[in-house]
Design a protein around this motif. Structure first.
Motif, short mmCIF file in Angstrom:
data_model
loop_
_atom_site.label_atom_id
_atom_site.label_comp_id
_atom_site.label_asym_id
_atom_site.label_seq_id
_atom_site.Cartn_x
_atom_site.Cartn_y
_atom_site.Cartn_z
N THR A 1 96.83 37.07 57.89
CA THR A 1 97.72 38.06 58.52
C THR A 1 97.69 38.00 60.04
OG1 THR A 1 96.04 39.73 58.14
CG2 THR A 1 98.01 39.85 56.75
N ASP A 2 96.53 37.77 60.62
CA ASP A 2 96.52 37.69 62.09
C ASP A 2 96.54 36.23 62.58
OD1 ASP A 2 94.00 37.00 61.27
OD2 ASP A 2 92.94 38.19 62.77
N LYS A 3 96.94 35.32 61.68
CA LYS A 3 96.98 33.91 62.05
C LYS A 3 98.31 33.28 61.65
CE LYS A 3 92.06 33.68 60.93
NZ LYS A 3 92.03 35.06 60.39
N ALA A 4 99.35 34.12 61.66
CA ALA A 4 100.64 33.70 61.11
C ALA A 4 101.14 32.37 61.67
CB ALA A 4 101.67 34.80 61.33
N ALA A 5 100.94 32.16 62.97
CA ALA A 5 101.49 30.95 63.59
C ALA A 5 100.85 29.68 63.03
CB ALA A 5 101.31 31.01 65.10
N ALA A 6 99.62 29.78 62.56
CA ALA A 6 98.91 28.59 62.08
C ALA A 6 98.78 28.56 60.56
CB ALA A 6 97.52 28.53 62.72
N LYS A 7 99.58 29.39 59.90
CA LYS A 7 99.49 29.53 58.44
C LYS A 7 99.52 28.18 57.70
CE LYS A 7 102.22 31.91 54.89
NZ LYS A 7 103.38 31.07 54.50
N ASP A 8 100.53 27.36 58.03
CA ASP A 8 100.67 26.07 57.33
C ASP A 8 99.48 25.16 57.58
OD1 ASP A 8 103.05 26.99 56.45
OD2 ASP A 8 104.24 25.96 57.98
N LEU B 1 88.46 25.27 61.55
CA LEU B 1 87.30 25.12 60.66
C LEU B 1 86.32 26.28 60.85
CD1 LEU B 1 86.73 21.25 60.80
CD2 LEU B 1 87.72 22.60 58.93
N ARG B 2 86.16 26.69 62.10
CA ARG B 2 85.25 27.81 62.36
C ARG B 2 85.74 29.08 61.65
NH1 ARG B 2 83.84 31.97 66.61
NH2 ARG B 2 86.02 31.94 67.19
N GLN B 3 87.04 29.33 61.75
CA GLN B 3 87.58 30.52 61.09
C GLN B 3 87.40 30.45 59.58
OE1 GLN B 3 88.89 33.23 62.44
NE2 GLN B 3 89.40 32.66 64.54
N LEU B 4 87.65 29.26 59.02
CA LEU B 4 87.51 29.11 57.56
C LEU B 4 86.05 29.24 57.13
CD1 LEU B 4 90.07 26.20 57.02
CD2 LEU B 4 90.31 28.55 56.16
N LEU B 5 85.14 28.72 57.95
CA LEU B 5 83.71 28.86 57.65
C LEU B 5 83.28 30.32 57.76
CD1 LEU B 5 82.24 25.82 59.64
CD2 LEU B 5 82.04 26.14 57.15
N ASP B 6 83.69 30.98 58.85
CA ASP B 6 83.27 32.36 59.11
C ASP B 6 83.72 33.31 58.01
OD1 ASP B 6 81.89 31.77 61.35
OD2 ASP B 6 83.26 32.74 62.76
N ARG C 1 91.63 22.66 68.51
CA ARG C 1 92.32 23.44 67.48
C ARG C 1 91.67 23.23 66.12
NH1 ARG C 1 97.72 24.58 68.95
NH2 ARG C 1 97.52 26.11 70.60
N ILE C 2 91.41 21.96 65.78
CA ILE C 2 90.78 21.66 64.49
C ILE C 2 89.46 22.42 64.37
CG2 ILE C 2 89.80 19.85 63.01
CD1 ILE C 2 92.57 19.08 63.35
N SER C 3 88.66 22.37 65.44
CA SER C 3 87.36 23.05 65.39
C SER C 3 87.53 24.54 65.19
CB SER C 3 86.58 22.80 66.68
OG SER C 3 86.28 21.43 66.79
N GLU D 1 97.17 16.00 60.39
CA GLU D 1 98.22 15.40 61.21
C GLU D 1 99.28 14.73 60.34
OE1 GLU D 1 96.04 13.11 64.14
OE2 GLU D 1 95.93 14.85 65.47
N VAL D 2 98.84 14.10 59.27
CA VAL D 2 99.81 13.50 58.34
C VAL D 2 100.67 14.59 57.70
CG1 VAL D 2 100.03 12.27 56.14
CG2 VAL D 2 98.44 11.43 57.88
N ALA D 3 99.99 15.67 57.25
CA ALA D 3 100.72 16.75 56.58
C ALA D 3 101.75 17.40 57.51
CB ALA D 3 99.75 17.80 56.05
N LEU D 4 101.39 17.53 58.79
CA LEU D 4 102.28 18.22 59.73
C LEU D 4 103.25 17.27 60.42
CD1 LEU D 4 99.64 20.48 61.55
CD2 LEU D 4 101.27 21.22 59.82
N GLY D 5 102.90 15.98 60.41
CA GLY D 5 103.73 15.00 61.13
C GLY D 5 103.62 15.17 62.63
#
Ligand code: ADP
Ligand code: MG
Length: 362
Positions: A287-294, A334-339, A329-331, A318-322
């Motif tokens: 919900t608070d990450k709408a811009a990076a949802k995909d 991953l940090r958000q997903l880990l946390d 950004r990647i870090s 990068e392949v998925a997004l083209g």
């Protein structure tokens, strides 16, 4: 008594195993430990159950604030929090009317008959530290304050409970806090124990960590649960392979098997139930990450296929997004997903935190 009950357990006889964790917990919270005990573990691993059983075993008066109900919210106001607290304090005063006398003179608190009312108006806010003072004065053997799923408090707007925790930690011997969180990284980020600017800086806390059941515990849990229902069951390994060791999913499976008496059907139903719930929770996470949802979704799909290293995730994304995505950004993703415990790190690979999270994103 039914082991396969979807609600959190609250009596010892309904709780499977957890002897060690329960013993440690009672020792800490019962008086020998530090003022704050953290209860950590994945969603549905049994944190609320352990806390409820332990509180009952200790026989200490308690205030139980369930913050999970705010999971879908974008933010949490002082009013939301105080009304929740008011409700719980009223539960306590109805059991212990003598407490009312201690609450009478707190600013922002009024007593009508035997109802306690907390003001949330900024001119006359109920003072949390005075409330804790009153509880400390009242309690003879201690009083327990539970903040279940405390990481939801990162969404607090216009109030901060950390200075109050710190005050109680340092001054109130009888007030014990139990703070639980499925989103473990987020909990530490919220408490900011290592941040010199934080009110809780440097305060040590006891930790009780709950792990998913092992293969053997899964077999014993299911055997016991089906025995209660008078059902013969042997396919423990198949269940463990498909569903893993999270008690919440196993409980759901047990109920479905009881209903269908068909292993595949019960497993499939559990998988689709879990998928729906996990996707709902992932949606809340976004919900608070709408811009990076995909991007978050793409990363989850990559690690769900097979545990992946940092470079593989970057390439896959990068392949998925083209398009290119920066390392920082990647870090951060991953940090958000880990946390929030969507993924875990195993060696140098990132994996779904539990098998059904993997299944939900495949
Ligand atoms: P959490 O608070 O960690 O999300 P809960 O305590 O709500 O987990 O438990 C999730 C589900 O699993 C509930 O249905 C609960 O009854 C069941 N459960 C968890 N741990 C146990 C256990 N040790 N014995 C029996 N049932 C359990
Ligand atoms: Mg819980």
């Amino acid at each position: 008594e039914v082991l396969f009950d979807l609600r959190p357990k609250n009596t010892r006889s309904d709780l499977f195993d957890r002897e060690v964790e329960l013993g440690r917990f009672v020792e800490y919270v019962g008086g020998l430990g530090l003022p704050i005990t953290l209860v950590l573990g994945f969603r549905r691993v049994g944190k609320s159950s352990l806390i409820l059983v332990a509180i009952r075993e200790m026989g200490l008066p308690s205030i139980y604030i369930d913050l999970r109900k705010f999971e879908e919210r974008q933010y949490l106001s002082y009013r939301d929090f105080i009304l929740e607290l008011q409700h719980e304090v009223n539960n306590l005063t109805s059991r212990f009317p003598g407490l009312l006398d201690f609450l009478r003179n707190i600013s922002g608190v009024s007593i009508m008959g035997n109802q306690v009312l907390f003001s949330w108006k900024s001119s006359n806010r109920a003072s949390l530290s005075s409330l804790l003072d009153a509880l400390n004065d009242w309690a003879s053997n201690g009083v327990v304050i539970v903040l279940d799923e405390a990481p939801e408090l990162v969404k607090a707007r216009g109030f901060n409970v950390l200075p109050v925790f710190a005050y109680a930690y340092d001054n109130l011997r009888k007030v014990r806090f139990i703070i639980s969180g499925s989103k473990m990284g987020l909990l530490y980020r919220f408490l900011r124990i290592r941040d010199p600017e934080s009110p809780l800086f440097g305060r040590a806390m006891d930790i009780v960590e709950l792990s998913p059941f092992t293969r053997d515990q899964v077999a014993e849990f299911l055997r016991r649960g089906f025995e209660e229902l008078g059902i013969e069951f042997r396919d423990f390994d198949a269940v463990y392979e498909e569903l893993g060791g999270i008690p919440g999913w196993l409980t759901y499976f047990g109920l479905r098997y009881y209903e269908y008496r068909d292993l595949d059907k019960a497993i499939n139903e559990t998988m689709s139930y879990a998928t729906a719930l996990i996707m709902q929770e992932f949606h809340n996470f976004l919900t608070d990450k709408a811009a990076a949802k995909d991007r978050y979704l793409a990363i989850m799909r990559i690690v769900a296929r097979e545990c992946a290293g940092w470079g593989e995730i970057k390439n896959g994304l990068e392949v998925a997004l083209g398009m290119e995505v920066s390392d920082s950004r990647i870090s951060e993703y991953l940090r958000q997903l880990l946390d929030s415990a969507w993924i875990i790190k195993v060696g140098n690979k990132y994996c779904p935190a539990e098998p059904l999270i993997g299944a939900a994103f495949r």
